[in-house]
Scaffold this motif. Structure first.
Motif, PDB file in Angstrom:
ATOM      1  N   GLU A   1       5.931   2.243  -9.969  1.00  0.00           N
ATOM      2  CA  GLU A   1       4.540   2.626 -10.291  1.00  0.00           C
ATOM      3  C   GLU A   1       4.336   2.804 -11.794  1.00  0.00           C
ATOM      4  O   GLU A   1       4.037   3.893 -12.269  1.00  0.00           O
ATOM      5  CB  GLU A   1       4.138   3.927  -9.570  1.00  0.00           C
ATOM      6  CG  GLU A   1       4.357   3.902  -8.079  1.00  0.00           C
ATOM      7  CD  GLU A   1       3.325   3.076  -7.319  1.00  0.00           C
ATOM      8  OE1 GLU A   1       2.494   2.412  -7.973  1.00  0.00           O
ATOM      9  OE2 GLU A   1       3.383   3.055  -6.088  1.00  0.00           O
TER      10      GLU A   1
ATOM     11  N   PRO B   1       0.808  -1.220   0.000  1.00  0.00           N
ATOM     12  CA  PRO B   1       0.000   0.000   0.000  1.00  0.00           C
ATOM     13  C   PRO B   1       0.843   1.273   0.000  1.00  0.00           C
ATOM     14  O   PRO B   1       2.064   1.223   0.133  1.00  0.00           O
ATOM     15  CB  PRO B   1      -0.798  -0.125   1.306  1.00  0.00           C
ATOM     16  CG  PRO B   1       0.027  -1.000   2.180  1.00  0.00           C
ATOM     17  CD  PRO B   1       0.768  -1.937   1.270  1.00  0.00           C
ATOM     18  N   ASN B   2       0.179   2.412  -0.115  1.00  0.00           N
ATOM     19  CA  ASN B   2       0.857   3.712  -0.046  1.00  0.00           C
ATOM     20  C   ASN B   2       1.639   3.810   1.258  1.00  0.00           C
ATOM     21  O   ASN B   2       1.150   3.411   2.309  1.00  0.00           O
ATOM     22  CB  ASN B   2      -0.174   4.862  -0.069  1.00  0.00           C
ATOM     23  CG  ASN B   2      -0.852   5.002  -1.410  1.00  0.00           C
ATOM     24  OD1 ASN B   2      -2.060   4.954  -1.503  1.00  0.00           O
ATOM     25  ND2 ASN B   2      -0.076   5.164  -2.451  1.00  0.00           N
ATOM     26  N   GLY B   3       2.852   4.314   1.148  1.00  0.00           N
ATOM     27  CA  GLY B   3       3.656   4.537   2.350  1.00  0.00           C
ATOM     28  C   GLY B   3       4.335   3.291   2.887  1.00  0.00           C
ATOM     29  O   GLY B   3       4.976   3.338   3.947  1.00  0.00           O
ATOM     30  N   ALA B   4       4.244   2.176   2.183  1.00  0.00           N
ATOM     31  CA  ALA B   4       4.834   0.924   2.672  1.00  0.00           C
ATOM     32  C   ALA B   4       6.359   0.972   2.685  1.00  0.00           C
ATOM     33  O   ALA B   4       7.004   0.269   3.457  1.00  0.00           O
ATOM     34  CB  ALA B   4       4.360  -0.248   1.806  1.00  0.00           C
TER      35      ALA B   4
ATOM     36  N   GLU C   1       9.261   6.958  -9.888  1.00  0.00           N
ATOM     37  CA  GLU C   1       7.850   7.274  -9.676  1.00  0.00           C
ATOM     38  C   GLU C   1       7.598   8.691 -10.184  1.00  0.00           C
ATOM     39  O   GLU C   1       8.388   9.594  -9.950  1.00  0.00           O
ATOM     40  CB  GLU C   1       7.557   7.180  -8.171  1.00  0.00           C
ATOM     41  CG  GLU C   1       6.100   7.266  -7.822  1.00  0.00           C
ATOM     42  CD  GLU C   1       5.851   7.037  -6.328  1.00  0.00           C
ATOM     43  OE1 GLU C   1       6.575   6.253  -5.706  1.00  0.00           O
ATOM     44  OE2 GLU C   1       4.918   7.658  -5.816  1.00  0.00           O
TER      45      GLU C   1
END
Ligand SMILES: Nc1ncnc2c1ncn2[C@@H]1O[C@H](COP(=O)(O)OP(=O)(O)OP(=O)(O)O)[C@@H](O)[C@H]1O
Ligand SMILES: [Mg+2]
Length: 226
Positions: free
Chosen positions: A145, A39-42, A73
């Motif tokens: 990404e 997830p985001n911030g992993a 990214e």
């Protein structure tokens, strides 16, 4: 092939007091396509930026063998430069800065070579970012990404290019993706990173049938096949 092109062992990376990666281990062998999902911030971009030398490990070991190229990214084009000039920047360390090979591989870019990169669509810019990375003839390519903000058809086109580069040139790929379905289709192995820790890894098939992965990343029972 068992030669490792990427070998990360017990890697810890901190931003000041904040721990972004905590004892992470990951390996990519020559010619492999491996996915990193989470997830985001992993901590995915933190791991990638440590691999490409932008960040330093706080502890642990990071070894890259062979030429590595990184599609960052957000693509990070030089918006006022042409497509062709953006591609050439990917080969600034090399004597051969010919872009012909890139237009042969990514033929959709050929008619855009003189266009300003900043005026291209998101998908076209991602294609330029990929082409720029390929200019250094990498043995291992990291894409952070790939699919973000792109239409499914554009993503499918990029995936086809990656498969071909992997099959025909043996280029290893580490694919960072929020689209876990795409990542598990494209890659043979995958790692799952959550809150700075590697919580799962295995073959793409194993992970795609793991209830925890299905629930968190593949939309669980709401799966609609898109
Ligand atoms: N330069 C920085 N300084 C301080 N903290 C940072 C910095 N960059 C990232 N972080 C923090 O480190 C953690 C990991 O961030 P990172 O960008 O690696 O995550 P990510 O998995 O790539 O997320 P996303 O999917 O949103 O791209 C997050 O908590 C983030 O806020
Ligand atoms: Mg990121």
């Amino acid at each position: 092939m068992n030669v490792q092109v990427i070998d990360v062992a017990d890697l810890t990376v901190r931003y000041g007091a904040a721990v972004a990666l905590d004892g992470v281990t990951l390996a990519v062998r020559a010619g492999e396509m491996v996915a990193l999902i989470g997830p985001n911030g992993a901590g995915k971009s933190t791991l990638v930026n440590t691999l490409s030398g932008i960040l330093r490990p706080t502890a642990g070991r990071v070894t890259v063998t062979g030429r590595l190229a990184h599609v960052p990214e957000g693509r990070q084009m030089f918006g006022t430069l042409s497509v062709d000039d953006n591609l050439r920047l990917g080969a600034w360390r090399r004597r051969d800065r010919s872009t012909a090979r890139i237009y042969a591989i990514l033929s959709d870019l050929a008619p855009l070579r003189k266009h300003r990169a900043g005026l291209l669509s998101g998908g076209q810019q991602q294609m330029v970012a990929l082409g720029r990375a390929l200019m250094s003839r990498p043995q291992v390519l990291i894409i952070d990404e790939m699919s973000l903000g792109l239409a499914p058809l554009v993503v499918a086109g990029l995936a086809t290019h990656l498969r071909a580069l992997n099959a025909e040139e043996g280029m290893a790929v580490l694919l960072i993706e929020q689209n876990a379905r795409l990542a598990l289709e494209l890659c043979t192995r995958a790692y799952v990173l959550e809150a700075g820790r590697m919580v799962a890894h295995g073959s793409a098939a194993e992970l795609a049938s793991s209830p925890a992965v299905v629930a968190a990343y593949l939309g669980g029972a709401a799966e609609d096949g898109t």
